[in-house]
Design a protein around this motif. Structure first.
Motif, mmCIF file in Angstrom:
data_model
loop_
_atom_site.group_PDB
_atom_site.id
_atom_site.type_symbol
_atom_site.label_atom_id
_atom_site.label_comp_id
_atom_site.label_asym_id
_atom_site.label_seq_id
_atom_site.Cartn_x
_atom_site.Cartn_y
_atom_site.Cartn_z
ATOM 1 N N LYS A 191 0.823 -1.207 0.000
ATOM 2 C CA LYS A 191 0.000 0.000 0.000
ATOM 3 C C LYS A 191 0.859 1.260 0.000
ATOM 4 C CE LYS A 191 -3.498 2.458 2.750
ATOM 5 N NZ LYS A 191 -4.326 2.419 3.987
ATOM 6 N N VAL A 192 1.934 1.238 0.788
ATOM 7 C CA VAL A 192 2.737 2.452 0.990
ATOM 8 C C VAL A 192 4.199 2.233 0.628
ATOM 9 C CG1 VAL A 192 3.510 4.184 2.665
ATOM 10 C CG2 VAL A 192 1.202 3.213 2.834
ATOM 11 N N GLY A 193 4.730 3.181 -0.123
ATOM 12 C CA GLY A 193 6.161 3.229 -0.377
ATOM 13 C C GLY A 193 6.778 4.288 0.513
ATOM 14 N N LEU A 194 7.794 3.920 1.248
ATOM 15 C CA LEU A 194 8.456 4.835 2.185
ATOM 16 C C LEU A 194 9.788 5.275 1.593
ATOM 17 C CD1 LEU A 194 9.038 6.205 4.905
ATOM 18 C CD2 LEU A 194 9.629 3.961 5.830
ATOM 19 N N PRO A 219 13.161 7.394 18.606
ATOM 20 C CA PRO A 219 13.124 8.560 17.716
ATOM 21 C C PRO A 219 13.124 9.859 18.506
ATOM 22 C CG PRO A 219 11.499 6.930 17.048
ATOM 23 C CD PRO A 219 12.026 6.483 18.376
ATOM 24 N N LYS A 220 13.585 10.908 17.872
ATOM 25 C CA LYS A 220 13.635 12.214 18.527
ATOM 26 C C LYS A 220 12.234 12.704 18.867
ATOM 27 C CE LYS A 220 15.897 16.714 18.055
ATOM 28 N NZ LYS A 220 16.754 17.561 17.170
ATOM 29 N N PHE A 221 11.267 12.442 17.975
ATOM 30 C CA PHE A 221 9.880 12.830 18.184
ATOM 31 C C PHE A 221 8.952 11.678 17.816
ATOM 32 C CE2 PHE A 221 11.955 16.891 16.924
ATOM 33 C CZ PHE A 221 11.781 17.570 18.114
ATOM 34 N N TYR A 222 7.785 11.658 18.441
ATOM 35 C CA TYR A 222 6.708 10.752 18.034
ATOM 36 C C TYR A 222 5.566 11.598 17.474
ATOM 37 C CZ TYR A 222 8.744 6.412 19.754
ATOM 38 O OH TYR A 222 9.538 5.309 19.917
ATOM 39 N N GLY A 223 4.625 12.019 18.307
ATOM 40 C CA GLY A 223 3.550 12.875 17.811
ATOM 41 C C GLY A 223 2.242 12.135 17.636
ATOM 42 N N GLU A 224 1.234 12.874 17.180
ATOM 43 C CA GLU A 224 -0.114 12.315 16.996
ATOM 44 C C GLU A 224 -0.156 11.346 15.808
ATOM 45 O OE1 GLU A 224 -2.947 15.415 16.595
ATOM 46 O OE2 GLU A 224 -2.442 16.372 18.515
ATOM 47 N N ARG A 225 -1.061 10.392 15.921
ATOM 48 C CA ARG A 225 -1.224 9.364 14.896
ATOM 49 C C ARG A 225 -1.755 9.991 13.605
ATOM 50 N NH1 ARG A 225 -1.252 3.743 16.138
ATOM 51 N NH2 ARG A 225 -1.414 2.598 14.189
ATOM 52 N N ILE A 226 -1.201 9.570 12.475
ATOM 53 C CA ILE A 226 -1.646 10.030 11.162
ATOM 54 C C ILE A 226 -1.995 8.813 10.319
ATOM 55 C CG2 ILE A 226 -0.995 11.275 9.054
ATOM 56 C CD1 ILE A 226 1.031 12.826 10.785
ATOM 57 N N GLU A 227 -3.211 8.771 9.821
ATOM 58 C CA GLU A 227 -3.661 7.619 9.043
ATOM 59 C C GLU A 227 -3.460 7.872 7.560
ATOM 60 O OE1 GLU A 227 -7.561 4.717 8.479
ATOM 61 O OE2 GLU A 227 -7.637 6.417 9.858
ATOM 62 N N ALA A 260 7.174 5.248 11.045
ATOM 63 C CA ALA A 260 6.287 4.665 10.034
ATOM 64 C C ALA A 260 5.281 3.731 10.696
ATOM 65 C CB ALA A 260 7.100 3.914 8.987
ATOM 66 N N LYS A 261 5.726 3.016 11.700
ATOM 67 C CA LYS A 261 4.848 2.087 12.404
ATOM 68 C C LYS A 261 4.031 2.791 13.481
ATOM 69 C CE LYS A 261 4.850 -2.287 14.974
ATOM 70 N NZ LYS A 261 4.107 -1.840 16.172
ATOM 71 N N GLU A 262 4.696 3.548 14.335
ATOM 72 C CA GLU A 262 4.039 4.096 15.525
ATOM 73 C C GLU A 262 3.207 5.342 15.246
ATOM 74 O OE1 GLU A 262 4.006 2.432 18.205
ATOM 75 O OE2 GLU A 262 5.512 0.942 17.630
ATOM 76 N N VAL A 263 3.621 6.170 14.308
ATOM 77 C CA VAL A 263 2.901 7.413 14.010
ATOM 78 C C VAL A 263 1.959 7.242 12.821
ATOM 79 C CG1 VAL A 263 3.124 9.845 13.331
ATOM 80 C CG2 VAL A 263 4.739 8.848 14.982
ATOM 81 N N PHE A 264 2.436 6.558 11.777
ATOM 82 C CA PHE A 264 1.625 6.427 10.566
ATOM 83 C C PHE A 264 0.885 5.092 10.485
ATOM 84 C CE2 PHE A 264 4.652 9.742 9.694
ATOM 85 C CZ PHE A 264 3.906 10.683 9.003
#
Length: 211
Positions: A46-49, A201-209, A132-136
């Motif tokens: 689905k996603v290319g990183l 990671p230096k930052f995490y942040g809110e989840r982005i779908e 990629a896993k935890e935020v996205f």
């Protein structure tokens, strides 16, 4: 006495070399069969990183690592091997913004804006894979970079719970390519140091779908 110092010097030389070789072997072995250089062979995800890098070198010349990653990303998208692109890179200052620069060039190459998502806190490969896993919220992804970089990214991803394969952008030869490959050996040792100390990671942040 001289023999004693010689043995000490020998071990101080041999051990670091063995360590580098072991780290390199472990990462190469882990990524065996998980990187692809031909569009027709790479499985669909689905996603290319795409992992960020500077568009230009310090002397102002174009950075071929950048150009080849753009080309690889566009080729994957056009072949239907990915549906979305997640651009992960360094956005350390207002004058340096890898994700936005890459996004502009991907759009110029025909990838729709709504298909591109940006991770502004991909300061290191570790950050990119964990976020990629935890935020996205990705469970699997196709990493887009040069083969040596994909191998390292896959190794990190799998230890962080993300299933990853790699699509290999064209590599760079010559002096600039040699320098990058030499630095890669040290970067691979750093992977294991980070894993031992559970570096985050230096930052995490809110989840982005991504959808």
């Amino acid at each position: 006495m001289k023999k004693k110092y010689f043995r000490i010097l020998l071990w101080l030389t041999v051990i670091p070399i063995l360590l580098v070789l072991l780290c390199n072997f472990a990462i190469n072995s882990s990524a065996e069969g998980k990187t692809f250089s031909r569009i027709e062979e790479v499985p669909k995800n689905k996603v290319g990183l795409v992992l960020g890098t500077a568009k230009k070198l310090s002397d102002g010349r174009p950075n071929l690592y950048y150009s080849y990653r753009i080309m690889a990303t566009v080729a994957l998208f056009e072949a239907g091997k990915i549906e979305f692109v997640l651009v992960s890179g360094d956005n350390g200052t207002q004058y340096y913004n890898e994700p936005t620069t890459i996004k502009k060039d991907l759009i110029a190459e025909g990838i729709p804006q709504e298909k591109i998502f940006l991770d502004y806190a991909g300061f290191r490969t570790l950050d990119s894979m964990v976020r990629a896993k935890e935020v996205f919220g990705l469970e699997k992804a196709t990493v887009i970079s040069q083969k040596f970089h994909n191998q390292r990214a896959i190794y990190i991803a799998e230890r962080k719970g993300l299933t990853a394969i790699g699509f290999n952008a064209t590599d760079v030869t010559g002096n600039s390519g040699l320098k990058v490959h030499l630095r890669e050996y040290l970067a691979r040792v750093k992977v294991f140091i980070d894993l031992i100390f559970n570096t985050q990671p230096k930052f995490y942040g809110e989840r982005i779908e991504i959808r």
